[in-house]
Motif scaffolding. Structure first.
Motif, PDB file in Angstrom:
ATOM      1  N   LYS A  34       0.849  -1.197   0.000  1.00  0.00           N
ATOM      2  CA  LYS A  34       0.000   0.000   0.000  1.00  0.00           C
ATOM      3  C   LYS A  34       0.886   1.250   0.000  1.00  0.00           C
ATOM      4  O   LYS A  34       1.027   1.923   1.017  1.00  0.00           O
ATOM      5  CB  LYS A  34      -0.916  -0.008   1.211  1.00  0.00           C
ATOM      6  CG  LYS A  34      -1.817  -1.232   1.262  1.00  0.00           C
ATOM      7  CD  LYS A  34      -3.012  -0.971   2.115  1.00  0.00           C
ATOM      8  CE  LYS A  34      -3.909  -2.161   2.156  1.00  0.00           C
ATOM      9  NZ  LYS A  34      -4.772  -2.306   1.022  1.00  0.00           N
ATOM     10  N   PRO A  35       1.506   1.586  -1.124  1.00  0.00           N
ATOM     11  CA  PRO A  35       2.458   2.697  -1.164  1.00  0.00           C
ATOM     12  C   PRO A  35       1.843   4.067  -0.872  1.00  0.00           C
ATOM     13  O   PRO A  35       2.554   4.987  -0.482  1.00  0.00           O
ATOM     14  CB  PRO A  35       3.013   2.641  -2.586  1.00  0.00           C
ATOM     15  CG  PRO A  35       2.015   1.881  -3.374  1.00  0.00           C
ATOM     16  CD  PRO A  35       1.332   0.943  -2.422  1.00  0.00           C
ATOM     17  N   GLU A  36       0.527   4.218  -1.023  1.00  0.00           N
ATOM     18  CA  GLU A  36      -0.118   5.514  -0.747  1.00  0.00           C
ATOM     19  C   GLU A  36      -0.297   5.779   0.753  1.00  0.00           C
ATOM     20  O   GLU A  36      -0.590   6.888   1.170  1.00  0.00           O
ATOM     21  CB  GLU A  36      -1.477   5.616  -1.451  1.00  0.00           C
ATOM     22  CG  GLU A  36      -2.568   4.708  -0.899  1.00  0.00           C
ATOM     23  CD  GLU A  36      -2.546   3.273  -1.443  1.00  0.00           C
ATOM     24  OE1 GLU A  36      -3.496   2.546  -1.125  1.00  0.00           O
ATOM     25  OE2 GLU A  36      -1.625   2.888  -2.163  1.00  0.00           O
ATOM     26  N   HIS A  37      -0.091   4.767   1.590  1.00  0.00           N
ATOM     27  CA  HIS A  37      -0.231   4.918   3.037  1.00  0.00           C
ATOM     28  C   HIS A  37       1.127   5.144   3.684  1.00  0.00           C
ATOM     29  O   HIS A  37       2.127   4.585   3.256  1.00  0.00           O
ATOM     30  CB  HIS A  37      -0.911   3.683   3.642  1.00  0.00           C
ATOM     31  CG  HIS A  37      -2.338   3.551   3.209  1.00  0.00           C
ATOM     32  ND1 HIS A  37      -2.692   2.882   2.063  1.00  0.00           N
ATOM     33  CD2 HIS A  37      -3.476   4.019   3.754  1.00  0.00           C
ATOM     34  CE1 HIS A  37      -4.012   2.939   1.922  1.00  0.00           C
ATOM     35  NE2 HIS A  37      -4.513   3.628   2.933  1.00  0.00           N
ATOM     36  N   VAL A  38       1.148   5.973   4.735  1.00  0.00           N
ATOM     37  CA  VAL A  38       2.415   6.321   5.392  1.00  0.00           C
ATOM     38  C   VAL A  38       2.655   5.536   6.674  1.00  0.00           C
ATOM     39  O   VAL A  38       3.746   5.582   7.227  1.00  0.00           O
ATOM     40  CB  VAL A  38       2.490   7.833   5.708  1.00  0.00           C
ATOM     41  CG1 VAL A  38       2.472   8.637   4.429  1.00  0.00           C
ATOM     42  CG2 VAL A  38       1.372   8.256   6.643  1.00  0.00           C
ATOM     43  N   TYR A  95      -4.785   1.463   8.355  1.00  0.00           N
ATOM     44  CA  TYR A  95      -3.802   2.167   7.547  1.00  0.00           C
ATOM     45  C   TYR A  95      -4.101   3.661   7.608  1.00  0.00           C
ATOM     46  O   TYR A  95      -5.246   4.071   7.747  1.00  0.00           O
ATOM     47  CB  TYR A  95      -3.885   1.729   6.086  1.00  0.00           C
ATOM     48  CG  TYR A  95      -3.518   0.285   5.870  1.00  0.00           C
ATOM     49  CD1 TYR A  95      -2.192  -0.117   5.891  1.00  0.00           C
ATOM     50  CD2 TYR A  95      -4.495  -0.671   5.642  1.00  0.00           C
ATOM     51  CE1 TYR A  95      -1.844  -1.438   5.673  1.00  0.00           C
ATOM     52  CE2 TYR A  95      -4.160  -1.992   5.429  1.00  0.00           C
ATOM     53  CZ  TYR A  95      -2.836  -2.363   5.453  1.00  0.00           C
ATOM     54  OH  TYR A  95      -2.497  -3.677   5.248  1.00  0.00           O
ATOM     55  N   LYS A 125      -3.036   7.592   5.718  1.00  0.00           N
ATOM     56  CA  LYS A 125      -2.348   8.314   4.653  1.00  0.00           C
ATOM     57  C   LYS A 125      -1.669   9.578   5.182  1.00  0.00           C
ATOM     58  O   LYS A 125      -0.764  10.099   4.545  1.00  0.00           O
ATOM     59  CB  LYS A 125      -3.333   8.691   3.554  1.00  0.00           C
ATOM     60  CG  LYS A 125      -3.854   7.489   2.800  1.00  0.00           C
ATOM     61  CD  LYS A 125      -4.773   7.887   1.690  1.00  0.00           C
ATOM     62  CE  LYS A 125      -5.264   6.639   0.960  1.00  0.00           C
ATOM     63  NZ  LYS A 125      -6.163   6.973  -0.133  1.00  0.00           N
ATOM     64  N   THR A 126      -2.128  10.064   6.335  1.00  0.00           N
ATOM     65  CA  THR A 126      -1.543  11.275   6.920  1.00  0.00           C
ATOM     66  C   THR A 126      -1.433  11.104   8.428  1.00  0.00           C
ATOM     67  O   THR A 126      -2.142  10.303   9.032  1.00  0.00           O
ATOM     68  CB  THR A 126      -2.417  12.515   6.648  1.00  0.00           C
ATOM     69  OG1 THR A 126      -3.706  12.307   7.203  1.00  0.00           O
ATOM     70  CG2 THR A 126      -2.529  12.807   5.161  1.00  0.00           C
TER      71      THR A 126
END
Length: 82
Positions: free
Chosen positions: A42-46, A66, A68-69
């Motif tokens: 999941k590359p869009e999640h940090v 997960y 994202k920010t």
């Protein structure tokens, strides 16, 4: 194998950010590897957000999601570069 207890405390001071004195969470090496594996897909999640929610028989349950920010009130725990 003996279990170790890790405690985290946070001080709140007027008009200052919360200052943790220890990490709120300590992960085992296998947990770090699992999180690396999950985030690789999941590359869009940090990161992964861990929380506690009111549910269940005892009134509390853990949540894992997960993210994202990073939120303003989120505490970031970095272990083994993750």
């Amino acid at each position: 194998m003996s279990a170790s207890l890790v405690r985290a405390t946070v001080r709140a001071v007027s008009k200052r950010k919360l200052q943790p004195t220890r990490a709120a969470l300590t992960l085992t090496p296998s947990a770090v590897n699992k999180i690396k594996q999950l985030l690789k897909d999941k590359p869009e999640h940090v990161g992964v957000k861990v929380g506690v929610r009111t549910r269940g028989c005892n009134g509390l349950s853990y949540t894992l999601e997960y993210t994202k920010t990073k939120g303003d009130s989120d505490e970031e725990v970095v272990q083994d570069a993750y």
